[in-house]
Design an enzyme around this catalytic site. Sequence first.
Site, mmCIF file in Angstrom:
data_model
loop_
_atom_site.group_PDB
_atom_site.id
_atom_site.type_symbol
_atom_site.label_atom_id
_atom_site.label_comp_id
_atom_site.label_asym_id
_atom_site.label_seq_id
_atom_site.Cartn_x
_atom_site.Cartn_y
_atom_site.Cartn_z
ATOM 1 N N GLY A 57 30.972 50.982 45.195
ATOM 2 C CA GLY A 57 31.226 51.941 44.583
ATOM 3 C C GLY A 57 30.825 53.171 44.612
ATOM 4 O O GLY A 57 29.651 53.166 45.633
ATOM 5 N N ASP A 113 23.661 47.682 42.790
ATOM 6 C CA ASP A 113 25.115 47.695 42.556
ATOM 7 C C ASP A 113 25.719 48.471 41.086
ATOM 8 O O ASP A 113 24.630 48.615 40.253
ATOM 9 C CB ASP A 113 25.801 46.391 42.305
ATOM 10 C CG ASP A 113 27.166 46.350 43.040
ATOM 11 O OD1 ASP A 113 27.653 47.406 43.057
ATOM 12 O OD2 ASP A 113 27.789 45.196 43.211
ATOM 13 N N ALA A 115 28.658 49.264 38.174
ATOM 14 C CA ALA A 115 29.319 48.499 37.102
ATOM 15 C C ALA A 115 30.270 49.558 36.444
ATOM 16 O O ALA A 115 30.180 50.699 36.214
ATOM 17 C CB ALA A 115 28.310 48.010 36.084
ATOM 18 N N LYS A 127 32.696 44.561 36.197
ATOM 19 C CA LYS A 127 32.711 45.165 37.434
ATOM 20 C C LYS A 127 34.242 44.787 38.227
ATOM 21 O O LYS A 127 34.957 44.371 37.707
ATOM 22 C CB LYS A 127 31.606 44.510 38.381
ATOM 23 C CG LYS A 127 30.196 44.679 38.027
ATOM 24 C CD LYS A 127 29.179 43.868 38.459
ATOM 25 C CE LYS A 127 29.458 44.044 40.136
ATOM 26 N NZ LYS A 127 29.245 45.703 40.609
ATOM 27 N N GLY A 128 34.191 45.308 39.327
ATOM 28 C CA GLY A 128 35.481 45.168 40.029
ATOM 29 C C GLY A 128 36.456 46.199 40.191
ATOM 30 O O GLY A 128 37.563 46.053 40.639
ATOM 31 N N GLY A 129 35.939 47.385 39.665
ATOM 32 C CA GLY A 129 37.010 48.729 40.032
ATOM 33 C C GLY A 129 37.282 48.962 41.448
ATOM 34 O O GLY A 129 38.178 49.463 41.582
ATOM 35 N N GLY A 130 36.409 48.543 42.359
ATOM 36 C CA GLY A 130 36.595 48.765 43.758
ATOM 37 C C GLY A 130 36.894 47.601 44.413
ATOM 38 O O GLY A 130 37.032 47.683 45.585
ATOM 39 N N GLU A 136 30.373 40.910 45.791
ATOM 40 C CA GLU A 136 29.252 41.365 44.958
ATOM 41 C C GLU A 136 28.385 40.292 44.100
ATOM 42 O O GLU A 136 27.358 40.370 44.074
ATOM 43 C CB GLU A 136 29.782 42.461 43.874
ATOM 44 C CG GLU A 136 30.220 43.816 44.404
ATOM 45 C CD GLU A 136 31.100 44.654 43.383
ATOM 46 O OE1 GLU A 136 31.183 45.699 43.865
ATOM 47 O OE2 GLU A 136 31.494 44.295 42.465
ATOM 48 N N LYS A 154 29.408 54.879 31.404
ATOM 49 C CA LYS A 154 29.822 53.186 31.705
ATOM 50 C C LYS A 154 29.129 52.443 30.551
ATOM 51 O O LYS A 154 29.436 51.121 30.498
ATOM 52 C CB LYS A 154 29.111 52.794 33.017
ATOM 53 C CG LYS A 154 29.524 53.641 34.023
ATOM 54 C CD LYS A 154 31.056 53.707 34.133
ATOM 55 C CE LYS A 154 31.830 54.565 35.450
ATOM 56 N NZ LYS A 154 31.307 54.112 36.716
#
Length: 260
Positions: A57, A113, A115, A127-130, A136, A154
Amino acid sequence: MTDTYHFQEILPLGEARDLISGKDFSKFKLQDLLKMRVGWEIASRVRAGETIGLGSGTTAEAAIRAIGMRLAKKELADIKGVATSKKLGDLAENLGFRILNLESVAKLNWGFDGADEVEKGRLRLIKGGGGAQTIERRLALKCRDWVVIVDESKLVESLGKFPLAVEVVPEKLAAVEKFIREKYRPERVTVRDFTTDLGNQIIDVTMGAGRIESEWEQEWREIDGVVDTGLFVKERQPTEVLVCLGGGDIVRLTLPACFC
C-alpha cells in the site's frame, strides 16, 4: 495507551521533499504528506543488519522510500526485507534492500504495514485494499513486532464501512459469492477486476459499520474456496499502531488502546 510524537521531531521539511522524488511539493495532498511523515518515523527505527517485513500500500511505500533514503545516505547498511507484494519488493530492491523470500525466513526482527480501517478501541483491522492480504498475514505472523502505520482517516469507531477483501480460488468464485450473500446479508458484494500475486481473485464484501464479528476471521477462511480475508482481529494484532494526525503529529496506539 497513547503517546504523541511531534512532526518537527520526525520529518524535517527538506527530507519530506526528498521523499517526493523530485515532484512539485506544492501539488501533494495533505494525506500524501501525512503518509510520508509516518513513513519517516518507521525509517528512523530501522537498524543496520535487520531483517524486516515490508507491507503493501501507499503508506508502506512511503516508509520503504524513507528507508531507501537512509541507505543512499550510508546511514544504514545490510538491510534485508521480505515483501508482501512484487511491486514494492521490486521498489525496495532498487533502493538497496536485499529481498528475501518469505518461505526462506523463519522469524523477522519486525515488520510494518498499512491498513484500510483501524478500530480505535480494540485495534482490530481491515486490510486488503491492495489485494495482498494473504501474504500480509503470513508475514505478520513471522514478525516479532508488527507495526501498523496509517493516517487518521483510517481510524474508525467500528469496522465495516470499508469493504472486506475475500481472496478466493478462481474456480470457487461464484459459489463463495453466493454463500456470503445468502448467509451474511452484506450491504454490497462486488468481484474485483484483479488477480492477486497468488493467482486468485478478490470479492469485496461491504457489511456496514458495526457489523463485523471477530469470529469471522477464522469462520470465513473455512468457507470452501476461500484462501484468506483482510480481517485481522485475533490471530495477529499489531504491536502498535502509528497514526499521523492532520496537524502532523503522530499518535502511538497500543493495547489496551485508547484515543483521547
